[in-house]
Design a protein around this motif. Sequence first.
Motif, short mmCIF file in Angstrom:
data_model
loop_
_atom_site.label_atom_id
_atom_site.label_comp_id
_atom_site.label_asym_id
_atom_site.label_seq_id
_atom_site.Cartn_x
_atom_site.Cartn_y
_atom_site.Cartn_z
N ALA A 1 -81.47 13.71 52.13
CA ALA A 1 -81.44 13.05 53.43
C ALA A 1 -81.29 11.54 53.28
N ALA A 2 -82.00 10.98 52.32
CA ALA A 2 -81.91 9.54 52.07
C ALA A 2 -80.49 9.15 51.64
N ALA A 3 -79.89 9.99 50.80
CA ALA A 3 -78.53 9.72 50.33
C ALA A 3 -77.53 9.79 51.49
N GLU A 4 -77.70 10.80 52.35
CA GLU A 4 -76.80 10.94 53.50
C GLU A 4 -76.96 9.77 54.46
N THR A 5 -78.21 9.31 54.66
CA THR A 5 -78.44 8.16 55.53
C THR A 5 -77.79 6.91 54.96
N ALA A 6 -77.92 6.73 53.66
CA ALA A 6 -77.33 5.56 53.01
C ALA A 6 -75.81 5.58 53.15
N ILE A 7 -75.22 6.76 52.98
CA ILE A 7 -73.76 6.89 53.11
C ILE A 7 -73.32 6.59 54.54
N ALA A 8 -74.07 7.12 55.51
CA ALA A 8 -73.73 6.89 56.93
C ALA A 8 -73.81 5.40 57.27
N LYS A 9 -74.86 4.73 56.76
CA LYS A 9 -75.00 3.30 57.03
C LYS A 9 -73.86 2.51 56.40
N LYS A 10 -73.49 2.92 55.20
CA LYS A 10 -72.40 2.23 54.51
C LYS A 10 -71.09 2.40 55.28
N GLU A 11 -70.83 3.63 55.74
CA GLU A 11 -69.61 3.88 56.49
C GLU A 11 -69.60 3.10 57.80
N ALA A 12 -70.76 3.05 58.47
CA ALA A 12 -70.85 2.31 59.74
C ALA A 12 -70.60 0.83 59.50
N ALA A 13 -71.18 0.30 58.41
CA ALA A 13 -70.98 -1.12 58.09
C ALA A 13 -69.52 -1.41 57.78
N GLU A 14 -68.88 -0.49 57.07
CA GLU A 14 -67.46 -0.68 56.74
C GLU A 14 -66.59 -0.63 57.99
N LYS A 15 -66.92 0.28 58.91
CA LYS A 15 -66.17 0.37 60.17
C LYS A 15 -66.36 -0.89 61.01
N GLU A 16 -67.60 -1.37 61.06
CA GLU A 16 -67.89 -2.59 61.82
C GLU A 16 -67.14 -3.78 61.23
N LYS A 17 -67.14 -3.85 59.89
CA LYS A 17 -66.42 -4.93 59.22
C LYS A 17 -64.93 -4.86 59.52
N ALA A 18 -64.37 -3.64 59.46
CA ALA A 18 -62.94 -3.46 59.73
C ALA A 18 -62.61 -3.84 61.17
N ALA A 19 -63.51 -3.48 62.11
CA ALA A 19 -63.28 -3.82 63.52
C ALA A 19 -63.31 -5.33 63.72
N LYS A 20 -64.25 -6.00 63.06
CA LYS A 20 -64.33 -7.46 63.18
C LYS A 20 -63.09 -8.12 62.60
N GLU A 21 -62.65 -7.60 61.46
CA GLU A 21 -61.45 -8.16 60.84
C GLU A 21 -60.23 -7.95 61.72
N ALA A 22 -60.14 -6.77 62.36
CA ALA A 22 -59.01 -6.49 63.25
C ALA A 22 -59.06 -7.42 64.47
N ALA A 23 -60.26 -7.62 65.00
CA ALA A 23 -60.41 -8.51 66.16
C ALA A 23 -60.04 -9.94 65.79
N GLU A 24 -60.43 -10.35 64.60
CA GLU A 24 -60.10 -11.70 64.14
C GLU A 24 -58.59 -11.86 63.97
N ARG A 25 -57.96 -10.84 63.41
CA ARG A 25 -56.49 -10.90 63.25
C ARG A 25 -55.80 -10.97 64.61
N GLU A 26 -56.32 -10.20 65.58
CA GLU A 26 -55.74 -10.21 66.92
C GLU A 26 -55.93 -11.58 67.57
N ARG A 27 -57.10 -12.16 67.37
CA ARG A 27 -57.36 -13.48 67.95
C ARG A 27 -56.42 -14.52 67.35
N GLU A 28 -56.25 -14.46 66.03
CA GLU A 28 -55.34 -15.39 65.38
C GLU A 28 -53.91 -15.19 65.86
N LYS A 29 -53.55 -13.94 66.07
CA LYS A 29 -52.21 -13.63 66.56
C LYS A 29 -52.00 -14.23 67.95
#
Length: 234
Positions: free
Chosen positions: A89-117
């Motif tokens: 369960a701890a491993a699955e939670t850690a993986i889920a948190k990592k995936e959520a953080a990566e998605k959030e980072k990707a969304a922020k990067e996409a928003a930043e690229r759109e703003r720059e555009k």
Amino acid sequence: MSRISVRGFAVASATAVTAVGSVVGVASGSTAQNNDVEATAAGTTLLADIPAGQQAQVQTASLTQQADAQAIAADASAKKEAEEAARKAAAETAIAKKEAAEKEKAAKEAAEREREKQEAASRDASRDASSFAVQGSYTIAQIQAMARQMVPGGQFQCFSNIVNHESSWNYKAVNPSSGAYGLFQALPAGKYASAGADWQTNPATQIKWGLNYMNERYGSPCDAWSFWQANHWY
């Protein structure tokens, strides 16, 4: 007799056999036989050697010990399974948190690229606004052609929708009640001046102002159009 171990009965049995052997030895007068019996009694214990009244207790004690051993083994197995489940369960939670953080980072990067555009598009619009030759008057087709060159392609239809509703592409349109003016019905009309002094006669200057306004206030012309559809103003 209370709980008696098999070992205890083994000792008792050995003693009993030894005693019997001693008697036999004395009767036969053979010391060697007596020693053999004692050695046999000390090394081997059979349930048949234990008095009949105590055999049931021996068997009960043995079964109790087996049950205790099984219970201990079951507890250890359950604990191991619980620990393994917790680790999983701890491993699955850690993986889920990592995936959520990566998605959030990707969304922020996409928003930043759109703003720059959008900022780049806005800067391009600022340069393009002064590149059109000044005319005494402009047709709707000419004004729309200017807008197409100044507004990013993916945003033009939304941009056009707003202008259609606000002024029908009449850069000299005036609202008689409020005094709102131009393509975007700016109020007060003097707001256009931030884009150029010729705002009253040059639709390119008004387009520049309108695009900057939509980008800065809503993020893009399409976001501005979404707001307009919901509120009928922007």
